[in-house]
Enzyme design. Structure first.
Site, PDB file in Angstrom:
ATOM      1  N   THR A 141       0.856  -1.184   0.000  1.00 50.88           N
ATOM      2  CA  THR A 141       0.000   0.000   0.000  1.00 50.88           C
ATOM      3  C   THR A 141       0.896   1.241   0.000  1.00 50.88           C
ATOM      4  O   THR A 141       1.662   1.443   0.947  1.00 50.88           O
ATOM      5  CB  THR A 141      -0.900  -0.008   1.255  1.00 50.88           C
ATOM      6  OG1 THR A 141      -1.657  -1.210   1.246  1.00 50.88           O
ATOM      7  CG2 THR A 141      -1.821   1.190   1.291  1.00 50.88           C
ATOM      8  N   GLU A 172      -3.458  -4.630  -2.654  1.00 53.34           N
ATOM      9  CA  GLU A 172      -4.040  -5.873  -2.145  1.00 53.34           C
ATOM     10  C   GLU A 172      -5.135  -5.549  -1.127  1.00 53.34           C
ATOM     11  O   GLU A 172      -4.971  -4.662  -0.305  1.00 53.34           O
ATOM     12  CB  GLU A 172      -2.930  -6.727  -1.506  1.00 53.34           C
ATOM     13  CG  GLU A 172      -3.389  -8.055  -0.986  1.00 53.34           C
ATOM     14  CD  GLU A 172      -4.196  -8.832  -2.015  1.00 53.34           C
ATOM     15  OE1 GLU A 172      -3.703  -9.064  -3.124  1.00 53.34           O
ATOM     16  OE2 GLU A 172      -5.337  -9.207  -1.706  1.00 53.34           O
ATOM     17  N   PHE A 173      -6.220  -6.321  -1.187  1.00 55.02           N
ATOM     18  CA  PHE A 173      -7.358  -6.050  -0.301  1.00 55.02           C
ATOM     19  C   PHE A 173      -7.650  -7.213   0.652  1.00 55.02           C
ATOM     20  O   PHE A 173      -8.667  -7.218   1.321  1.00 55.02           O
ATOM     21  CB  PHE A 173      -8.608  -5.738  -1.135  1.00 55.02           C
ATOM     22  CG  PHE A 173      -8.449  -4.525  -1.997  1.00 55.02           C
ATOM     23  CD1 PHE A 173      -8.695  -3.259  -1.496  1.00 55.02           C
ATOM     24  CD2 PHE A 173      -8.020  -4.639  -3.316  1.00 55.02           C
ATOM     25  CE1 PHE A 173      -8.527  -2.129  -2.286  1.00 55.02           C
ATOM     26  CE2 PHE A 173      -7.844  -3.517  -4.112  1.00 55.02           C
ATOM     27  CZ  PHE A 173      -8.107  -2.258  -3.597  1.00 55.02           C
ATOM     28  N   LEU A 174      -6.767  -8.214   0.683  1.00 53.30           N
ATOM     29  CA  LEU A 174      -7.074  -9.383   1.520  1.00 53.30           C
ATOM     30  C   LEU A 174      -7.157  -8.991   2.995  1.00 53.30           C
ATOM     31  O   LEU A 174      -6.561  -8.024   3.426  1.00 53.30           O
ATOM     32  CB  LEU A 174      -6.022 -10.484   1.323  1.00 53.30           C
ATOM     33  CG  LEU A 174      -4.562 -10.223   1.682  1.00 53.30           C
ATOM     34  CD1 LEU A 174      -4.299 -10.266   3.172  1.00 53.30           C
ATOM     35  CD2 LEU A 174      -3.689 -11.243   0.982  1.00 53.30           C
ATOM     36  N   ARG A 175      -7.952  -9.774   3.728  1.00 53.84           N
ATOM     37  CA  ARG A 175      -8.054  -9.584   5.182  1.00 53.84           C
ATOM     38  C   ARG A 175      -7.290 -10.690   5.871  1.00 53.84           C
ATOM     39  O   ARG A 175      -7.476 -11.872   5.523  1.00 53.84           O
ATOM     40  CB  ARG A 175      -9.513  -9.685   5.642  1.00 53.84           C
ATOM     41  CG  ARG A 175     -10.434  -8.607   5.156  1.00 53.84           C
ATOM     42  CD  ARG A 175     -11.869  -9.038   5.311  1.00 53.84           C
ATOM     43  NE  ARG A 175     -12.123 -10.288   4.575  1.00 53.84           N
ATOM     44  CZ  ARG A 175     -13.195 -11.052   4.707  1.00 53.84           C
ATOM     45  NH1 ARG A 175     -14.132 -10.728   5.571  1.00 53.84           N
ATOM     46  NH2 ARG A 175     -13.349 -12.148   3.999  1.00 53.84           N
ATOM     47  N   ASN A 183      -9.754   1.700   2.427  1.00 49.52           N
ATOM     48  CA  ASN A 183      -9.463   1.454   3.843  1.00 49.52           C
ATOM     49  C   ASN A 183      -9.980   2.583   4.737  1.00 49.52           C
ATOM     50  O   ASN A 183     -10.498   2.329   5.826  1.00 49.52           O
ATOM     51  CB  ASN A 183      -7.952   1.264   4.056  1.00 49.52           C
ATOM     52  CG  ASN A 183      -7.569  -0.202   3.941  1.00 49.52           C
ATOM     53  OD1 ASN A 183      -8.416  -1.050   3.667  1.00 49.52           O
ATOM     54  ND2 ASN A 183      -6.312  -0.517   4.157  1.00 49.52           N
ATOM     55  N   LEU A 217     -20.235  -2.863  10.812  1.00 53.01           N
ATOM     56  CA  LEU A 217     -21.153  -2.084  11.644  1.00 53.01           C
ATOM     57  C   LEU A 217     -21.227  -2.674  13.049  1.00 53.01           C
ATOM     58  O   LEU A 217     -22.269  -2.601  13.690  1.00 53.01           O
ATOM     59  CB  LEU A 217     -22.557  -2.079  11.018  1.00 53.01           C
ATOM     60  CG  LEU A 217     -22.893  -1.036   9.957  1.00 53.01           C
ATOM     61  CD1 LEU A 217     -24.388  -1.043   9.660  1.00 53.01           C
ATOM     62  CD2 LEU A 217     -22.454   0.370  10.358  1.00 53.01           C
ATOM     63  N   CYS A 254      -3.292  -2.306   9.055  1.00 57.76           N
ATOM     64  CA  CYS A 254      -3.638  -1.446   7.914  1.00 57.76           C
ATOM     65  C   CYS A 254      -4.405  -0.173   8.275  1.00 57.76           C
ATOM     66  O   CYS A 254      -3.960   0.919   7.939  1.00 57.76           O
ATOM     67  CB  CYS A 254      -4.429  -2.252   6.887  1.00 57.76           C
ATOM     68  SG  CYS A 254      -3.419  -3.511   6.100  1.00 57.76           S
TER      69      CYS A 254
HETATM   70  P1  NAD Z   1       5.027  -7.555   6.745  1.00 61.97           P
HETATM   71  O1  NAD Z   1       5.744  -6.577   7.593  1.00 61.97           O
HETATM   72  O2  NAD Z   1       4.298  -8.689   7.376  1.00 61.97           O
HETATM   73  O3  NAD Z   1       6.052  -8.196   5.690  1.00 61.97           O
HETATM   74  C1  NAD Z   1       6.984  -7.475   4.957  1.00 61.97           C
HETATM   75  C2  NAD Z   1       8.138  -8.423   4.604  1.00 61.97           C
HETATM   76  O4  NAD Z   1       8.982  -7.813   3.657  1.00 61.97           O
HETATM   77  C3  NAD Z   1       9.031  -8.783   5.789  1.00 61.97           C
HETATM   78  O5  NAD Z   1       9.123 -10.195   5.903  1.00 61.97           O
HETATM   79  C4  NAD Z   1      10.394  -8.164   5.439  1.00 61.97           C
HETATM   80  O6  NAD Z   1      11.487  -8.929   5.917  1.00 61.97           O
HETATM   81  C5  NAD Z   1      10.330  -8.171   3.921  1.00 61.97           C
HETATM   82  N1  NAD Z   1      11.222  -7.221   3.247  1.00 61.97           N
HETATM   83  C6  NAD Z   1      11.381  -5.895   3.478  1.00 61.97           C
HETATM   84  N2  NAD Z   1      12.273  -5.362   2.610  1.00 61.97           N
HETATM   85  C7  NAD Z   1      12.676  -6.354   1.797  1.00 61.97           C
HETATM   86  C8  NAD Z   1      13.567  -6.437   0.692  1.00 61.97           C
HETATM   87  N3  NAD Z   1      14.239  -5.355   0.240  1.00 61.97           N
HETATM   88  N4  NAD Z   1      13.768  -7.631   0.103  1.00 61.97           N
HETATM   89  C9  NAD Z   1      13.104  -8.714   0.541  1.00 61.97           C
HETATM   90  N5  NAD Z   1      12.228  -8.707   1.582  1.00 61.97           N
HETATM   91  C10 NAD Z   1      12.018  -7.550   2.186  1.00 61.97           C
HETATM   92  O7  NAD Z   1       4.023  -6.690   5.868  1.00 61.97           O
HETATM   93  P2  NAD Z   1       2.549  -7.080   5.340  1.00 61.97           P
HETATM   94  O8  NAD Z   1       1.558  -7.032   6.450  1.00 61.97           O
HETATM   95  O9  NAD Z   1       2.631  -8.296   4.483  1.00 61.97           O
HETATM   96  O10 NAD Z   1       2.250  -5.813   4.416  1.00 61.97           O
HETATM   97  C11 NAD Z   1       2.951  -5.603   3.202  1.00 61.97           C
HETATM   98  C12 NAD Z   1       2.250  -4.491   2.443  1.00 61.97           C
HETATM   99  O11 NAD Z   1       0.925  -4.902   2.069  1.00 61.97           O
HETATM  100  C13 NAD Z   1       2.075  -3.195   3.234  1.00 61.97           C
HETATM  101  O12 NAD Z   1       2.215  -2.102   2.368  1.00 61.97           O
HETATM  102  C14 NAD Z   1       0.637  -3.283   3.723  1.00 61.97           C
HETATM  103  O13 NAD Z   1       0.057  -2.025   3.931  1.00 61.97           O
HETATM  104  C15 NAD Z   1      -0.033  -3.981   2.558  1.00 61.97           C
HETATM  105  N6  NAD Z   1      -1.248  -4.717   2.917  1.00 61.97           N
HETATM  106  C16 NAD Z   1      -1.270  -5.465   4.059  1.00 61.97           C
HETATM  107  C17 NAD Z   1      -2.410  -6.193   4.380  1.00 61.97           C
HETATM  108  C18 NAD Z   1      -2.471  -7.027   5.638  1.00 61.97           C
HETATM  109  O14 NAD Z   1      -3.565  -7.475   5.995  1.00 61.97           O
HETATM  110  N7  NAD Z   1      -1.371  -7.270   6.317  1.00 61.97           N
HETATM  111  C19 NAD Z   1      -3.536  -6.169   3.524  1.00 61.97           C
HETATM  112  C20 NAD Z   1      -3.458  -5.414   2.363  1.00 61.97           C
HETATM  113  C21 NAD Z   1      -2.305  -4.688   2.064  1.00 61.97           C
END
Ligand code: NAD
Length: 438
Positions: free
Chosen positions: A122, A151-154, A211, A253, A263
């Site tokens: 995001t 990505e929109f997964l929960r 969001n 709600l 997020c």
């Molecule tokens: P996270 O912190 O769980 O995972 C990020 C991973 O990236 C870590 O394992 C880290 O070691 C790795 N990383 C960082 N820099 C790197 C690099 N240069 N090379 C290789 N690996 C690297 O994050 P997340 O919760 O999966 O979220 C990721 C993105 O997706 C964010 O922008 C978040 O806003 C978005 N998002 C998250 C969700 C959710 O439910 N978690 C849902 C939709 C969107």
């Protein structure tokens, strides 16, 4: 298709595993050596229902692998997805893009043959163009393209959300990138879901707007719940009556202790900053952030009232510390505000959570962990229901009350009712937006 997935967190790992299940050849890259070692051993570093089975199946089929080495994974890939974290930057609320840009630089060094670099993280408006510029410093125009695919997964329902999305959003600038993205998601077409192609800026905006809208819906009902408490209305009835209106819908709600998670808090803050940067103050989003903080503070006040004005010397059992059920994610969970207030106020605190202990132990010092709600309730003065895990939805309330020194319940997820609590022998029951029973 050959895909490299950079980052194996909640989004990267689920996306990588699901893409491999579509039949694509996926290499997942993470710079955290412990994570990669775990994945190579077949262990899933996070708790996400069903992920272990799906991962094992695709590793066994030879379509899915894990590595710390970005360059060989990226060379020869049709698409490279950036799925690294974009946490709140310390101090100013902006999204911290350092991980995204660092990944883009590394990717640029390793590209080989036409590749679409897709941002799944995001990211604020304009980031995909910056990713393009970073890569263009190293790679010739035409040898790569960028796409925005938020990505929109929960968490907790991530696989189903990925496999059966309400929609897939793809921001692209060229037909070539659009074609690659279409090929990647083609296996989903059988299920007839909409794929929304846009420009880069619209795709980036859709994610934050969606969001912020959901956070607003939650905050709205929480505020109405406060009103219900004053006027003697029941928020559950109010939510039902509102949600049956097709224009409103019944999701998001449910009144509770304020939104948390990985997020909503960071994305609402980042959107508010984007508005300020572009001189378009997003007053609704800014207010939602403030009201949500107020909600968490109110929960602490409610608990304090229940304890007669002070936590000192009280024994409090808290059920649930993760920000929602079916995940081990503790990021911005309401427990991180509420539990320290209890401990700081002099309470003896016991915590129970089906998956939260591993993360929670480091984040919540000065507490005792129990495996079982009844053990946690033994000799307690207050039972706080903070995360609505299934394990806590059908408690034998008479048994719980029987274990307690003072049978009082703070049901911050409105799972039970005053009648249930009274019948089970509780002397006090408080909840959110409904009449209390004391
Ligand atoms: P996270 O912190 O769980 O995972 C990020 C991973 O990236 C870590 O394992 C880290 O070691 C790795 N990383 C960082 N820099 C790197 C690099 N240069 N090379 C290789 N690996 C690297 O994050 P997340 O919760 O999966 O979220 C990721 C993105 O997706 C964010 O922008 C978040 O806003 C978005 N998002 C998250 C969700 C959710 O439910 N978690 C849902 C939709 C969107």
């Amino acid at each position: 298709m050959k895909i490299a997935m950079i980052g194996t967190g909640y989004v990267g790992l689920v996306s990588g595993v699901c893409f491999s299940d579509f039949g694509h050849e996926v290499v997942c890259v993470d710079k955290n050596p412990e994570k990669v070692a775990q994945l190579k051993r077949g262990e899933v570093p996070i708790y996400e229902p069903g992920l272990d089975v799906l991962m094992a199946r695709n590793v066994a089929a030879g379509r899915l692998s894990f590595t710390e080495k970005l360059a060989p994974a990226v060379a020869g890939a049709d698409a490279v997805f950036i799925a690294v974290g974009t946490p709140t930057r310390r101090g100013d609320g902006h999204a911290d893009l350092s991980y995204v840009f660092a990944a883009a630089e590394e990717i640029a060094e390793a590209l080989d043959g036409f590749t679409v670099v897709v941002t799944k993280s995001t990211v604020p408006v304009g980031t995909n163009r910056k990713v393009y510029e970073i890569i263009a410093r190293t790679c010739a125009e035409g040898s790569f393209d960028v796409a925005s695919n938020p990505e929109f997964l929960r968490e907790g329902a991530a696989i189903d959300d990925f496999m059966r999305p309400d929609r897939v959003v793809v921001g692209v600038e060229t037909d070539r990138a659009r074609e690659v993205m279409g090929d990647i998601y083609r296996p989903l077409f059988l299920r007839d879901f909409p794929i929304v192609y846009t420009d880069l800026e619209s795709a980036e905006t859709i994610k934050y707007a969606a969001n912020a809208f959901l956070a607003t819906k939650i905050t709205f009902i929480n505020e109405i719940a406060m009103l219900c408490e004053r006027v003697g209305a029941d928020i559950k009835a109010v939510s039902k009556g509102m949600g049956l209106d097709g224009r409103i819908g019944n999701k998001f709600l449910h009144a509770g202790p304020g939104y948390g998670g990985s997020c909503f808090p960071k994305d609402t803050k980042a959107l508010a900053r984007i508005g300020q940067d572009f001189a378009v103050p997003l007053q609704i989003t800014e207010t939602v952030i403030a009201v949500n903080e107020e909600m968490k503070r109110r929960m602490i006040e409610k608990l304090k009232d229940l304890c007669g004005g002070s936590f000192n010397g009280k024994v409090v059992a808290v059920l649930g510390v993760t920000f929602k059920p079916n995940t081990d994610d503790m990021r911005e969970a309401p427990s991180l505000t509420i539990v320290p207030a209890l401990v700081g106020g002099g309470a003896e605190v016991r915590l129970v959570d089906p998956q939260g202990r591993r993360e929670g132990e480091a984040l919540l010092p000065g507490v005792a962990w129990e495996d079982d709600p009844y053990a946690a309730a033994k000799g307690a003065d207050v039972l706080v229901l903070l995360t609505e895990w299934n394990e806590f939805r059908a408690l034998d309330l008479s048994r719980v009350a029987g274990e307690m020194r003072t049978a009082q319940m703070a049901d911050l997820r409105n799972i039970y009712s005053a009648e249930d609590a009274r019948a089970a022998g509780f002397e006090a029951y408080i909840c959110v937006g409904r009449p209390d029973a004391t």
